[in-house]
Write a protein that holds these residues in place. Structure first.
Motif, PDB file in Angstrom:
ATOM      1  N   GLY A 180      40.249  32.575  41.388  1.00  0.00           N
ATOM      2  CA  GLY A 180      41.243  33.584  41.950  1.00  0.00           C
ATOM      3  C   GLY A 180      40.591  34.655  42.311  1.00  0.00           C
ATOM      4  N   PRO A 181      40.249  35.316  41.380  1.00  0.00           N
ATOM      5  CA  PRO A 181      39.843  36.787  41.694  1.00  0.00           C
ATOM      6  C   PRO A 181      38.942  37.274  42.644  1.00  0.00           C
ATOM      7  N   VAL A 182      38.038  36.525  42.641  1.00  0.00           N
ATOM      8  CA  VAL A 182      36.807  36.766  43.442  1.00  0.00           C
ATOM      9  C   VAL A 182      37.089  35.790  45.001  1.00  0.00           C
ATOM     10  N   ALA A 183      38.564  34.837  45.395  1.00  0.00           N
ATOM     11  CA  ALA A 183      39.481  34.430  45.758  1.00  0.00           C
ATOM     12  C   ALA A 183      39.837  35.372  46.676  1.00  0.00           C
ATOM     13  N   LEU A 184      41.389  35.641  46.060  1.00  0.00           N
ATOM     14  CA  LEU A 184      41.826  36.491  46.628  1.00  0.00           C
ATOM     15  C   LEU A 184      40.486  38.257  46.933  1.00  0.00           C
ATOM     16  N   GLN A 185      40.005  38.257  46.242  1.00  0.00           N
ATOM     17  CA  GLN A 185      39.479  39.406  46.922  1.00  0.00           C
ATOM     18  C   GLN A 185      38.552  39.230  48.588  1.00  0.00           C
ATOM     19  N   ARG A 186      38.446  38.479  48.306  1.00  0.00           N
ATOM     20  CA  ARG A 186      37.225  37.655  49.571  1.00  0.00           C
ATOM     21  C   ARG A 186      38.528  37.839  51.101  1.00  0.00           C
ATOM     22  N   ILE A 187      39.238  37.478  50.862  1.00  0.00           N
ATOM     23  CA  ILE A 187      40.989  37.259  51.794  1.00  0.00           C
ATOM     24  C   ILE A 187      41.143  38.885  51.779  1.00  0.00           C
ATOM     25  N   LEU A 188      41.945  39.028  50.914  1.00  0.00           N
ATOM     26  CA  LEU A 188      42.465  40.492  51.293  1.00  0.00           C
ATOM     27  C   LEU A 188      41.672  41.391  51.682  1.00  0.00           C
ATOM     28  N   THR A 189      40.625  41.995  51.432  1.00  0.00           N
ATOM     29  CA  THR A 189      39.619  42.566  52.099  1.00  0.00           C
ATOM     30  C   THR A 189      39.647  42.520  53.374  1.00  0.00           C
ATOM     31  N   LYS A 190      39.913  41.822  53.918  1.00  0.00           N
ATOM     32  CA  LYS A 190      39.895  41.186  55.951  1.00  0.00           C
ATOM     33  C   LYS A 190      40.783  41.254  56.026  1.00  0.00           C
TER      34      LYS A 190
END
Length: 373
Positions: free
Chosen positions: A195-205
């Protein structure tokens, strides 16, 4: 055939301890041990393990540097062992950003309430990662991937699907979602392993003017969530903060559930108010996706878009069921882009999600559905 494991730690006691636990499971086998990151890089090339357990602080080459080198040369699923401290949290997040897929507390008494549960959890985590292919991590210098030009209905499926043995519970991957025109008041995202990487991928966009409040539920220890919220806040255009009781929800702000506690939504203000409760000892997950989703079903109801991302287990399924009954829209991450296809699979198999979406396309789909695309 047993999953091959490489154990990396400068402590001979901890190497033996982890090796004994791994070898107790007939489906797992320790094929080698390393005393530092440099040795680990060499042994990965020689032994071709399917999973690596990695310490962070080691002489010669630390664990974070070793993760970067391994992922560049011989990508392999890696579980980090970390101390439950602020510095340990920052280092673990660095390791996840470098390419590690999961982490566990180094003190086994922090993993579970009894030794047997801790042993079983470590074995389960290793087996879950050993069955998955590597999903490339996001680095701070990575450019966002361009959205797909058209829907790829069967691309990127798991190896079993590609050989014609597609599981009945796996939905087709959809990379381009047509906006429904539905109006929303709230975005919910629940996740665990990966989740940490997945959330970063989504939220930074997401743009700073994203029109809705966002509630984030990530399975994570209490020592980690402040550092994780701070890191996301520094990387994202939206504001990200660790949730506190009494927070009035604001558009363009993401509220991360505190580790070891439960985050609920209650009435108050324009968009709702957060209530943080102590995590009950009998709850498997603290925070729990089910609890936050369930509370949101009573406050935001049909005006909610809820997304379930990568993670072990089925947390989020019952909360998603309540949201669905209230008229909310539920999406799941697709199998191919999950580190562990557990939580999204549970939601998809129950017929609760309308779309199964790849991680690279999730932010674009959210923006289109929210009216920002």
């Amino acid at each position: 055939m047993a999953i091959k494991v490489l154990v990396v730690d400068d402590s001979s006691f901890f190497r033996r301890r982890v090796s004994d636990i791994v070898n107790k499971d007939p489906d797992l086998e320790v094929v080698g041990t390393a005393v530092n990151g440099a040795d680990a890089v060499k042994l990965v090339a020689e032994l071709k393990p399917q999973v690596i357990t990695m310490d962070i602080e080691m002489p010669v080459m630390d664990g974070i540097t070793a993760v970067r080198e391994i992922m560049a040369k011989n990508p392999t699923p890696i579980i980090m062992f970390s101390s439950l401290t602020h510095d340990g949290a920052k280092a673990t997040l660095d390791a996840l950003e470098a390419g590690a897929l999961d982490f566990l507390p180094k003190r086994f008494e922090d993993i579970a309430t009894n030794k047997e549960d801790a042993v079983l959890l470590l074995q389960q985590r290793i087996k879950a990662l050993g069955r998955r292919r590597i999903y490339r991590p996001l680095t701070r210098t990575s450019a966002p991937s361009a959205p797909s030009a058209k829907a790829k209905l069967t691309s990127g499926l798991s190896p079993s699907s590609r050989t014609g043995r597609e599981t009945a519970t796996s939905l087709r991957t959809t990379t381009l979602i047509r906006a429904t025109g539905k109006k929303y008041r709230l975005l919910l995202i629940g996740t665990s392993t990966g989740g940490p990487v997945a959330l970063q991928r989504i939220l930074t966009k997401l743009p700073a003017n994203y029109p809705h409040p966002i509630l984030l539920i990530q399975h994570m220890p209490a020592a980690f969530t402040p550092a994780f919220a701070s890191r996301l806040n520094g990387l994202c255009k939206i504001e990200v903060k660790e949730a506190e009781s009494g927070d009035q929800l604001k558009p363009g702000t993401a509220y991360l559930a505190p580790g070891g506690k439960q985050m609920m939504l209650e009435r108050g203000g324009v968009h709702g108010r957060i209530k943080v409760l102590a995590g009950s000892a009998d709850m498997n997950y603290k925070p729990s996706v089910d609890i936050t989703f369930a509370s949101a079903s009573k406050i935001a109801g049909r005006d909610t878009l809820a997304v379930v991302l990568t993670g072990m287990g089925a947390d989020g399924r019952e909360g998603a069921r309540m949201l669905k009954s209230a008229g909310a829209t539920i999406w799941a991450q697709d199998e191919a882009s999950c580190v562990v296809y557990g939580m999204p699979q549970a939601v998809a198999a129950a017929g609760l999600s309308t779309h199964s979406i790849g991680l690279e396309d999730m932010a674009d789909a959210i923006l289109r559905e929210s009216g920002n695309g």
